[in-house]
Design a protein around this motif. Sequence first.
Motif, PDB file in Angstrom:
ATOM      1  N   PRO A 195       4.705  12.323  -0.131  1.00  0.00           N
ATOM      2  CA  PRO A 195       5.747  12.652   0.989  1.00  0.00           C
ATOM      3  C   PRO A 195       5.873  14.021   0.735  1.00  0.00           C
ATOM      4  CG  PRO A 195       7.048  11.233  -0.359  1.00  0.00           C
ATOM      5  CD  PRO A 195       5.410  11.047  -0.837  1.00  0.00           C
ATOM      6  N   LEU A 196       5.799  14.867   1.737  1.00  0.00           N
ATOM      7  CA  LEU A 196       6.208  16.225   1.724  1.00  0.00           C
ATOM      8  C   LEU A 196       7.700  16.277   1.488  1.00  0.00           C
ATOM      9  CD1 LEU A 196       4.369  17.542   4.888  1.00  0.00           C
ATOM     10  CD2 LEU A 196       3.765  17.777   2.533  1.00  0.00           C
ATOM     11  N   HIS A 197       8.545  15.628   2.101  1.00  0.00           N
ATOM     12  CA  HIS A 197       9.873  16.038   1.883  1.00  0.00           C
ATOM     13  C   HIS A 197      10.393  14.726   0.935  1.00  0.00           C
ATOM     14  CE1 HIS A 197      11.256  13.092   5.069  1.00  0.00           C
ATOM     15  NE2 HIS A 197      10.005  13.362   5.509  1.00  0.00           N
ATOM     16  N   ARG A 198      11.222  15.038  -0.078  1.00  0.00           N
ATOM     17  CA  ARG A 198      11.551  13.761  -0.787  1.00  0.00           C
ATOM     18  C   ARG A 198      13.180  13.398  -0.353  1.00  0.00           C
ATOM     19  NH1 ARG A 198       8.740  13.057  -5.646  1.00  0.00           N
ATOM     20  NH2 ARG A 198      10.246  11.299  -6.081  1.00  0.00           N
ATOM     21  N   GLY A 199      13.236  12.198  -0.002  1.00  0.00           N
ATOM     22  CA  GLY A 199      14.760  11.688   0.603  1.00  0.00           C
ATOM     23  C   GLY A 199      14.915  10.379  -0.367  1.00  0.00           C
ATOM     24  N   ARG A 200      16.028  10.022  -0.329  1.00  0.00           N
ATOM     25  CA  ARG A 200      16.207   8.804  -1.119  1.00  0.00           C
ATOM     26  C   ARG A 200      15.646   7.629  -0.806  1.00  0.00           C
ATOM     27  NH1 ARG A 200      22.540   7.294  -1.617  1.00  0.00           N
ATOM     28  NH2 ARG A 200      21.892   6.798  -3.531  1.00  0.00           N
ATOM     29  N   ALA A 201      15.120   7.332   0.530  1.00  0.00           N
ATOM     30  CA  ALA A 201      14.040   6.283   0.834  1.00  0.00           C
ATOM     31  C   ALA A 201      12.957   6.545   0.161  1.00  0.00           C
ATOM     32  CB  ALA A 201      13.994   6.314   2.247  1.00  0.00           C
ATOM     33  N   ALA A 202      12.499   7.760   0.287  1.00  0.00           N
ATOM     34  CA  ALA A 202      11.023   8.181  -0.713  1.00  0.00           C
ATOM     35  C   ALA A 202      11.243   7.907  -1.863  1.00  0.00           C
ATOM     36  CB  ALA A 202      10.698   9.357  -0.124  1.00  0.00           C
ATOM     37  N   ASP A 203      12.372   8.360  -2.577  1.00  0.00           N
ATOM     38  CA  ASP A 203      12.753   7.984  -4.048  1.00  0.00           C
ATOM     39  C   ASP A 203      12.877   6.548  -4.245  1.00  0.00           C
ATOM     40  OD1 ASP A 203      12.700  10.693  -4.258  1.00  0.00           O
ATOM     41  OD2 ASP A 203      15.032  10.867  -4.401  1.00  0.00           O
ATOM     42  N   ALA A 204      13.188   5.968  -3.571  1.00  0.00           N
ATOM     43  CA  ALA A 204      13.538   4.360  -3.820  1.00  0.00           C
ATOM     44  C   ALA A 204      12.043   3.695  -3.829  1.00  0.00           C
ATOM     45  CB  ALA A 204      14.297   3.873  -2.626  1.00  0.00           C
ATOM     46  N   VAL A 205      11.372   4.186  -2.868  1.00  0.00           N
ATOM     47  CA  VAL A 205       9.974   3.469  -2.857  1.00  0.00           C
ATOM     48  C   VAL A 205       9.169   3.857  -3.981  1.00  0.00           C
ATOM     49  CG1 VAL A 205       7.897   3.636  -1.589  1.00  0.00           C
ATOM     50  CG2 VAL A 205       9.991   3.361  -0.183  1.00  0.00           C
ATOM     51  N   HIS A 206       9.327   5.169  -4.366  1.00  0.00           N
ATOM     52  CA  HIS A 206       8.763   5.776  -5.445  1.00  0.00           C
ATOM     53  C   HIS A 206       8.928   4.955  -6.704  1.00  0.00           C
ATOM     54  CE1 HIS A 206       6.494   9.056  -7.450  1.00  0.00           C
ATOM     55  NE2 HIS A 206       7.197   9.041  -8.334  1.00  0.00           N
ATOM     56  N   THR A 207      10.370   4.670  -6.973  1.00  0.00           N
ATOM     57  CA  THR A 207      10.585   4.170  -8.015  1.00  0.00           C
ATOM     58  C   THR A 207      10.322   2.683  -8.151  1.00  0.00           C
ATOM     59  OG1 THR A 207      12.863   5.394  -8.079  1.00  0.00           O
ATOM     60  CG2 THR A 207      12.826   3.687  -9.498  1.00  0.00           C
ATOM     61  N   ALA A 208      10.412   2.009  -7.043  1.00  0.00           N
ATOM     62  CA  ALA A 208       9.916   0.662  -6.852  1.00  0.00           C
ATOM     63  C   ALA A 208       8.404   0.537  -7.236  1.00  0.00           C
ATOM     64  CB  ALA A 208      10.173   0.144  -5.485  1.00  0.00           C
ATOM     65  N   ALA A 209       7.540   1.628  -6.773  1.00  0.00           N
ATOM     66  CA  ALA A 209       6.267   1.474  -7.125  1.00  0.00           C
ATOM     67  C   ALA A 209       5.990   1.824  -8.552  1.00  0.00           C
ATOM     68  CB  ALA A 209       5.352   2.575  -6.445  1.00  0.00           C
ATOM     69  N   ARG A 210       6.800   2.425  -9.344  1.00  0.00           N
ATOM     70  CA  ARG A 210       6.614   2.676 -10.642  1.00  0.00           C
ATOM     71  C   ARG A 210       7.261   1.413 -11.584  1.00  0.00           C
ATOM     72  NH1 ARG A 210      10.256   5.275 -13.337  1.00  0.00           N
ATOM     73  NH2 ARG A 210      11.281   6.181 -11.697  1.00  0.00           N
ATOM     74  N   ALA A 211       8.485   1.071 -11.416  1.00  0.00           N
ATOM     75  CA  ALA A 211       9.203   0.076 -12.009  1.00  0.00           C
ATOM     76  C   ALA A 211       9.548  -1.058 -11.528  1.00  0.00           C
ATOM     77  CB  ALA A 211      10.692   0.728 -12.210  1.00  0.00           C
ATOM     78  N   LEU A 256       8.012   2.697   3.429  1.00  0.00           N
ATOM     79  CA  LEU A 256       7.284   1.707   2.825  1.00  0.00           C
ATOM     80  C   LEU A 256       5.869   1.569   3.833  1.00  0.00           C
ATOM     81  CD1 LEU A 256       9.337  -1.398   1.744  1.00  0.00           C
ATOM     82  CD2 LEU A 256       7.914  -0.065   0.182  1.00  0.00           C
ATOM     83  N   ILE A 257       5.916   1.706   5.022  1.00  0.00           N
ATOM     84  CA  ILE A 257       4.906   1.321   5.784  1.00  0.00           C
ATOM     85  C   ILE A 257       4.211   3.025   5.916  1.00  0.00           C
ATOM     86  CG2 ILE A 257       4.213   1.275   8.305  1.00  0.00           C
ATOM     87  CD1 ILE A 257       6.637  -1.024   8.119  1.00  0.00           C
ATOM     88  N   ASN A 258       5.027   4.095   6.257  1.00  0.00           N
ATOM     89  CA  ASN A 258       4.594   5.116   6.138  1.00  0.00           C
ATOM     90  C   ASN A 258       3.554   5.655   4.925  1.00  0.00           C
ATOM     91  OD1 ASN A 258       4.612   6.987   8.254  1.00  0.00           O
ATOM     92  ND2 ASN A 258       6.568   7.400   8.115  1.00  0.00           N
ATOM     93  N   ALA A 259       3.927   5.098   3.832  1.00  0.00           N
ATOM     94  CA  ALA A 259       3.497   5.561   2.360  1.00  0.00           C
ATOM     95  C   ALA A 259       2.071   5.150   2.153  1.00  0.00           C
ATOM     96  CB  ALA A 259       4.430   5.367   1.365  1.00  0.00           C
ATOM     97  N   ASN A 260       1.405   4.209   3.040  1.00  0.00           N
ATOM     98  CA  ASN A 260       0.298   3.830   3.076  1.00  0.00           C
ATOM     99  C   ASN A 260       0.051   3.084   1.753  1.00  0.00           C
ATOM    100  OD1 ASN A 260      -2.490   3.231   3.715  1.00  0.00           O
ATOM    101  ND2 ASN A 260      -3.020   5.393   3.424  1.00  0.00           N
ATOM    102  N   ILE A 261       0.521   2.214   1.442  1.00  0.00           N
ATOM    103  CA  ILE A 261       0.436   1.565  -0.056  1.00  0.00           C
ATOM    104  C   ILE A 261      -0.411   0.597  -0.507  1.00  0.00           C
ATOM    105  CG2 ILE A 261       1.882   0.272  -1.824  1.00  0.00           C
ATOM    106  CD1 ILE A 261       4.632   1.613  -0.695  1.00  0.00           C
ATOM    107  N   THR A 262      -1.140   0.860  -1.374  1.00  0.00           N
ATOM    108  CA  THR A 262      -2.234  -0.100  -1.763  1.00  0.00           C
ATOM    109  C   THR A 262      -1.658  -1.039  -2.848  1.00  0.00           C
ATOM    110  OG1 THR A 262      -3.709   1.589  -1.432  1.00  0.00           O
ATOM    111  CG2 THR A 262      -4.776  -0.462  -2.422  1.00  0.00           C
TER     112      THR A 262
END
Lengths: 446, 471
Positions: free
Chosen positions: A251-267, A297-303
């Motif tokens: 994501p270009l801008h990091r918000g809390r939702a983006a952080d949550a998805v990021h953390t979930a993907a990592r941990a 979650l849907i925007n991030a195009n997750i594999t």
Amino acid sequence: MHAEPVTPAEAAAATREQIWSTLTEGGRSTLVDSPPGAGKSTLVREIGRRAHRQAQVPIVVQTNDQADDMVRGYIADQRRGAAPVRLGRLHGGDYLPPADIRAEQGLSFSKSINDLRDCDVIVAPAAKWATVDFDHSWPFGIVDEAYQMRSDALLPIGAMMSSLLMVGDPGQLAPFTTADDTRFRGRPLSPVETAAATILTTQPETTRLALPVSWRLPSHAAHLISDAFYEIPFTAGTQPHQRRLRRGVTPLHRGRAADAVHTAARAAWAYLELDDVPMPTTDPDAVQAIVDVVEELINANITLEDEYGTRTLLPSNIAVGVTHRDQRDHVRTALQANRARTGLPVDEVVVDTANVLQGREFQVVVVWHPLSGRRDASQFHLDAGRLCVLLSRHRQACIVISRGGIRDQLASHAPTEPVWLGESAPVLDGWHAHLAVLDHLTAHAV
Amino acid sequence: MNALRTHQTLQAAAERRAVPTTTRRHAHLSSRPLVVVGYHLAGDPGAPLALVWGTARDETPHCTVVPEPRNRALRFEALDEFATDLLTYLSQFEARDDDGTCVDAPQLVVPNAATAEWLGGIVGRFTRNLRTDGDAPPPASVPTTGKHLSFFGDLPPGSSLVIAATEALTLHWQTGQLPSEDLNLAALLGWIAPPDGLDGPAAARLGEQAPPAGPDSDPNWDAKVLADLIQSWHAARDDQAAQAAVREELEADAREQLMPAWLACWNALDQLAALSAGDHVADRWLSDRKAWTAHSARMAEGRAFFRNIPTPLQAATRLRFLESRTEEFQREMAWDDPLVMAALVASGEALAGRVVAVDPSRQTLNANGRRQRRPMITIEPTLDFARPAGTNLYLATHPSVKLEVLPNDASGLIHAEVLKGANQTKTVGLLPTAGDEIVLSPYGRTEFYQRSTVQEIPWTHLQLVDDSEES
């Protein structure tokens, strides 16, 4: 003498053989405790496939959805080369067979048990079995979700089937009644206790076994869930490196939702905490936070990668778990509105209460914490089963959203529920389970 | 607690007077109720101390006391006096109509749920199985009454065979005090109908000064009056005239303590009688009459048995019955009473609004590609309606008409299509017309399923008790 099994798969197979040999020894009742995603349905199908050689096998489930899932499982087994079974799906008058299985070969749908005489295995919810004429009888039957089934629903089953394999998850939500149950509480064989508890009381010689491996929960989650919610410990069937979420879009801008998805993907866990404010059950900020996370979650195009391969995370692989029906309705409405605005298929995400999500499986689950925004920690919201269901539906990651202040709520909680003489205390202490989970989540706060 | 009830509580606190939560009465009121109030010995619910009862407010009620509540013979003597009157009262409700149902049923009125539970649960339970041929036999009327009390002690929600005044009043009014404070009938009545010149809280404080409505007596009265009288009773052991005098004195004192509660019960009935009965009250009273008829027949045939611990089959049947009655009572109140329905609208479960368009002949294609009639109504909602598309709702005025909320557009209007109940030529007339104010509620008609009856306790519920372990 068998050698000690080494891999999770061998351990699970050894347990299945042990269950089958217990059944062939002719015990009247066998109870199998299964942690979330431990192959409970696989076990039921396999026992059904083996047992029908002696006689037709009735399978008792608790809801129409579970019955349809059971039928789908059999069809999938056959596609993978399992021996074909003639399946019967017994149903009520209002039921419409789902489109994906309506025209399957070797599968019959009927309102009447008499139409299904030729079937090897008959699947129906307990409420439908209660309408079958009790002239019918079977030497052996299988009850799925025995810890979700109320004792009174077991009465007609016992009247028709003379021996039973009962399978269930002891960590899930116990059955309940909408009526005032004061007169039934603490009584022996109360109709509101679970079918599993009833069979353990009346049949003390019941063989009790446990499935040892959760195939659903990732290794990051199995340990926590096993510790916080289960008497008999279990492990994950996969290694940490086998499960992975990968973001396609940064994501270009990091918000809390983006952080949550990021953390979930990592941990595999993420904890998004909102301000500590007491709110009504349909807290609009929590609804918005959930919608934001789902959109992300849907925007991030997750594999997603797992032991079956690599594929895209679809909206239908995501669930939102809530506590109350009005929370469910508010989240669904907000997701529908979001779709109308953004065009993203966010409303294809499954949103439901813990009671309905029991027994279901998703890749990613967004959980609205049961204690979020409350002033008090009531028995209903503290129920260890409710939290356990919400935290054990995912294969990849779980994102929990809550108002702050849960630790204070737990600390100041004074139990107000009556204690019923003669009723065994719940094995699990919701209060401790909540604290254990909270300690874990805090480490993944965004 | 829903949003409307919270609002009503705050409103009551601000206005210093109880606020009605219903526009109709949801209980049947008998034309000849039996009002009963009583005390038991402190700390000993099995030892009745005094009972006051009567069927007419303008007559002096009957009163009986037990001068030594721990003496079984005296206890049964007093219970016999009450039992004889109760049996006479109940015998007036034996007349049957052509269907064999009793034309009318009795109605016991007590000040609070605790008294109902005491009489039906505890007194009923310890008297119903007493043997009249033992060493210290009670009068035959006592176990018979115990069976009747046991019947009155286990009624489903929505029944009017027993009216517990505090419960009936809190169903119809909301005070500005705590729910636990509403358990005091005098205080509750103070909020609902304060005497001239007083507001609710002041009248409630005054009510709290009155002697308790039972079944627990005032501990100060116990210490100052009761203890002395019991002592005098023992002192007058051999003197019948002296004992009679003590009994008379106790009766007068107990009557003085219990009369305010007895009058408060009648006052509560007056408050309720001022409301007109909801449409379903008569249906529920018919169920009550049928239950009474069945009980009365069982009594007549000597088949009225009450188990302390029901069998698994009885418990399962009973629980299912209670569940359906609980749910039906809720639905019927909402259908009968716009103010009860308003609570559902406020919580967002029901939808209220004005119909802006009706398309009675709309057709859609079903899953098999066949045309089906799905009339659509478009509503301008009064409050925000935050339920998703796919939610099922029912016309509040015709619960047989089932609708589904359709995806909404940007207009803010709600579209709902009829799934059943008004999609045929002869039923489509049930639909509202444009301009009507309507309510769509979450309550549809209850559906009944045929179930097979389990006759014998199956092996899964048969508990073999090893006698050797018991001894």
